[in-house]
Design an enzyme around this catalytic site. Structure first.
Site, mmCIF file in Angstrom:
data_model
loop_
_atom_site.group_PDB
_atom_site.id
_atom_site.type_symbol
_atom_site.label_atom_id
_atom_site.label_comp_id
_atom_site.label_asym_id
_atom_site.label_seq_id
_atom_site.Cartn_x
_atom_site.Cartn_y
_atom_site.Cartn_z
ATOM 1 N N LYS A 11 11.887 63.481 44.070
ATOM 2 C CA LYS A 11 10.570 62.853 44.155
ATOM 3 C C LYS A 11 9.443 63.883 44.309
ATOM 4 C CE LYS A 11 12.343 58.521 46.054
ATOM 5 N NZ LYS A 11 12.232 57.562 47.193
ATOM 6 N N PHE A 59 5.647 46.988 49.973
ATOM 7 C CA PHE A 59 5.536 48.444 49.804
ATOM 8 C C PHE A 59 5.387 48.872 48.349
ATOM 9 C CE2 PHE A 59 10.151 47.567 49.885
ATOM 10 C CZ PHE A 59 10.546 48.160 48.689
ATOM 11 N N ARG A 87 24.904 59.408 47.176
ATOM 12 C CA ARG A 87 24.260 58.733 48.305
ATOM 13 C C ARG A 87 24.614 59.424 49.627
ATOM 14 N NH1 ARG A 87 21.229 54.907 46.981
ATOM 15 N NH2 ARG A 87 21.154 53.854 48.995
ATOM 16 N N THR A 93 18.006 56.556 54.136
ATOM 17 C CA THR A 93 16.671 56.416 53.548
ATOM 18 C C THR A 93 15.595 56.984 54.465
ATOM 19 O OG1 THR A 93 17.407 54.439 52.374
ATOM 20 C CG2 THR A 93 15.032 54.745 52.587
ATOM 21 N N ARG A 104 17.910 64.488 52.650
ATOM 22 C CA ARG A 104 16.744 63.893 53.314
ATOM 23 C C ARG A 104 16.503 64.489 54.697
ATOM 24 N NH1 ARG A 104 18.051 57.986 50.926
ATOM 25 N NH2 ARG A 104 16.639 58.059 49.136
ATOM 26 N N ASN A 114 10.622 60.577 50.946
ATOM 27 C CA ASN A 114 11.990 60.869 51.378
ATOM 28 C C ASN A 114 12.800 61.687 50.370
ATOM 29 O OD1 ASN A 114 12.554 58.868 49.523
ATOM 30 N ND2 ASN A 114 13.620 57.520 50.949
ATOM 31 N N HIS A 117 15.783 59.918 45.139
ATOM 32 C CA HIS A 117 16.258 58.564 44.852
ATOM 33 C C HIS A 117 17.643 58.707 44.258
ATOM 34 C CE1 HIS A 117 16.551 54.541 43.044
ATOM 35 N NE2 HIS A 117 17.101 55.188 42.028
#
EC number: 2.7.4.6
Length: 142
Positions: A11, A59, A87, A93, A104, A114, A117
């Site tokens: 991100k 959001f 993951r 998250t 993260r 964060n 994705h």
């Protein structure tokens, strides 16, 4: 165990921190292969389309604004149980709840910014990979 494909997005916050290579290294050390990759600046339409399932959530506007705030790096990852493995590498998250040593925990600053994705299921992975990559852009590696 099945070889799977999953989508990962680095991100805007993590791209701005210049940690793309460190994140790629974690994928590869965990046994995931990067089979497609591109850097792009998402348009509002691209971000809204990608996150369409969240359109009715409060959001959504902030998510779209964040994802269009700077460049992202999108990659398709392949490997044994790639979805769950990615993951696990990402961590929770909310980075405050993420295990030490996860992407993260190490690179994210908030639940909104964060860092990464990752697809959450086989169905999501198939849809998400196809959203960003045509079949001829994917280069399977063994």
């Amino acid at each position: 165990m099945a070889v799977e494909r999953t989508l990962s997005i680095i991100k805007p916050d993590a791209v701005a921190k210049n940690v793309i290579g460190e994140i790629y290294s974690r994928f590869e050390k965990a046994g995931l292969r990067i089979v497609a990759a591109k850097m792009l600046h998402l348009s509002q339409e691209q971000a809204e389309g990608f996150y369409a399932e969240h359109k009715e959530r409060g959001f959504f506007p902030d998510l779209v604004a964040f994802m269009t705030s700077g460049p992202v790096v999108v990659q398709a990852l392949e490997g044994e149980n790639a979805i769950a493995l990615n993951r696990q590498l990402m961590g929770a998250t909310n980075p405050k709840e993420a295990e030490p040593g996860t992407i993260r925990a190490d690179f994210a600053s908030s639940i909104d910014a964060n860092a990464v994705h990752g697809s959450d299921s086989a169905a999501s992975a198939e849809r998400e990979v196809a959203y960003f990559f045509s079949e001829n852009e994917i280069c399977p590696r063994s």
